[in-house]
Design a protein around this motif. Sequence first.
Motif, PDB file in Angstrom:
ATOM      1  N   SER B  86       0.676  -0.937  -0.171  1.00  0.00           N
ATOM      2  CA  SER B  86       0.005   0.024   0.131  1.00  0.00           C
ATOM      3  C   SER B  86       1.251   1.609  -0.032  1.00  0.00           C
ATOM      4  CB  SER B  86      -0.899  -0.104   1.829  1.00  0.00           C
ATOM      5  OG  SER B  86      -1.607  -0.738   1.580  1.00  0.00           O
ATOM      6  N   THR B  88       2.179   4.791   1.307  1.00  0.00           N
ATOM      7  CA  THR B  88       1.784   5.483   2.948  1.00  0.00           C
ATOM      8  C   THR B  88       2.685   6.130   3.017  1.00  0.00           C
ATOM      9  OG1 THR B  88       2.910   4.886   5.053  1.00  0.00           O
ATOM     10  CG2 THR B  88       3.843   3.498   3.279  1.00  0.00           C
ATOM     11  N   GLY B  89       2.676   7.200   3.811  1.00  0.00           N
ATOM     12  CA  GLY B  89       3.233   8.782   3.748  1.00  0.00           C
ATOM     13  C   GLY B  89       4.619   8.381   5.237  1.00  0.00           C
ATOM     14  N   LEU B  90       4.559   7.295   5.024  1.00  0.00           N
ATOM     15  CA  LEU B  90       6.306   6.561   6.163  1.00  0.00           C
ATOM     16  C   LEU B  90       6.940   7.233   5.265  1.00  0.00           C
ATOM     17  CD1 LEU B  90       5.189   3.352   7.645  1.00  0.00           C
ATOM     18  CD2 LEU B  90       5.148   5.280   8.981  1.00  0.00           C
TER      19      LEU B  90
END
Lengths: 320, 409
Positions: B86, B88-90
Amino acid sequence: MRLTSFQLFTILLVADAIALIAGIGIGSSGVNFNFLESPLSEKIILDYRLPRTLLSMIVGAGLAAAGCSLQALFRNPLADPYILGVSSGASVGAAFVILFGIASTINIMLSAFFFAIVTCWVVYRIGKTETGIPVYTLLLAGVAMAAFLSGVTSLLIYISALDIYKVVFWIMGGFWTANWLKVQAVSIPILASSLYLILSSWNLNAILIGEEHAMSVGIDVEAFKKRVIAATALLTSAAVSVSGVIGFVGLITPHSMRLIAGENNRILLPASLLAGAAFMPFVDLISRTATTGEIPVGIITAMLGAPFFLYLLRRSKVAA
Amino acid sequence: MLLEVKGLRVSLGSSEILKNVSFKVEKGEVVGLLGPNGSGKSTLLRTIFGVLKPLGGVVYFNGKNLAELERKDVAKLLGYLPQEASDTGLKVKEVVMLGRTPYIHGISFKEGDLTAVREALRLVGLSDFEERRFFELSGGEKQKVMLARVFAQHTDVLLLDEPTAHLDISSQLEIMGLIRSRVREGCSALLAIHDINLASAYCDRLLLIKRGEIFAAGKPEEVITRENIREVYGADVEVRRIGGNILVIPSRKRESEKEKWVHVICGGGSGTELIRELWLHGYKVSAGVLNALDSDWFAASEIGEVIDEQPFSEISDDAFVKNLEFIEKADIVILSNLTVGKGNLRNLEAALYAAKLGKLLVVEEEEFEKRNFAGSEAAEIYNEISSSVPQSKVFKKSHELIKSLRTSS
């Protein structure tokens, strides 16, 4: 603007301290920071303002932490603490007690908590399949359950005729019934659940890139989901049982923090918790001082929170 | 052996996805899982890692039954990379740090975890990307970050589900190269992969899977055969070997039996374009006489029959006679814009023979004098060819010839 985590947490802790002091010092009986100058002000502060401010801090912190965890767990930005049907369950519980005319503070609290936790359990049982808990069935089960229960609540309100305002006010949420008993009753479940969620923040990060990825780094995802759902259900039910349905805090606080602190739940989750603990007493302060009476807190969280959130959203768009 | 899969059987719903699958992966090997969509490649990887529970069968790691271990401990032995991640903003370093999850106790990292993350990012060449957000990266960069995540996990076996899916060719090669170099450092890899050519180039062994069973196993050249591909994929392909690589290419459609045979007399690269174009347009192509290793020889031997001669030697009697035989059998003979020397003078004689049979077409990009290094003898033969071939059968360019050939047939 990017803050280091140290700067961020310092600012949030200062905000919490200011919220606490303001909550104790300011009220409908005037501004008074010389807390113990007379027996009357001592009584106002110790028996009324202090438990009320503490309760709003605990509830705000808990709802923000639960919202943040569920947004990560479901990888869905629209998830909030009430997604499992807690609010509608609790409303039915409160309405029942009010309808039967046994609406003492403690009865409403117990009934709301009981109905909320049972609703969560039912939603969980419906949403779960043999192999696990697919996110979408759980969300849909929550939505369907909430629709059904709000029908029940409306029916109870309709029947209760004279007591209508009590039920409606309760649902709108607020802290005007705060006392030390409530603080004692909910602080343990809310703080313990919040602590568990903070300790799980790393696993929530893993879930962000996909459940299968989380499994691949050694997390037992299904068991973990169960535990997070249980912790948030307990936390949210406890919060709702003492304060009614206060919307938006659980949705907007984590989002606002996400725009400042980034996606990493190890920072985001505690930051959301601290921000919720500052935001809630601040809003409650407005609710009890803005007019001569009380405005239910839920109204103010929505009216203040939503525009603030839109401002943050807009600004982050410009920055990106 | 490192990893041993024994009698694995898996069902999803009512359908049996894997039927009695057994194989081994040794240390230092890259093993590729090939098979059509739905043949069970991903299911096999997921079952080995333990995401799915098998109906029967066991997976051993160094003799240990993996089903008896905790998830966390399996994650220290097997580095499993699912196909899709997915967005993700990580940050990149936070994603790679997830690979350290099995080693983390409580919520704090150790210095060793940070070192492992930096080392993994360095291996995939993304050291400068630590602070970037994952969703901002390109597809190839994301996949490299995910690889770094598995590398940081420090496992002996990599289980990779289509690590090159949806990537451009340069990212594909980069990813496969990274996997190979990691294996060289002492681990093993088992990867599901769709691209047969890529698999043959980078895997030591291949397992060809057909409907949940291993249909063929072994070295790429043993597994990738025209028959196996037809049997497993139901596709008609041609399998060629080029410099130790295996190349699977679509089998050209033979529209009918009246396919024409074109024989090309060429050399020194003058026929390469002709040969390729003719082949693409569905002609049966042969060429001769060519010295082995001549550039036209490479082109022709990939595609059709070639009459060849030792490198740098004159055309022998045998080759000459065979050339005449081909000319007799072919429907059309083409004399390319070749350079003539002592060595290939007899190709001109062969062309003259074809001209007499009325089969010859000529490509004449340059005047013959400029290409003649065999003296007056060659010039005389060429003149004779020119006089016996009508002007309509002499072309300035190869593609003009092909065009006229196609319109006339």
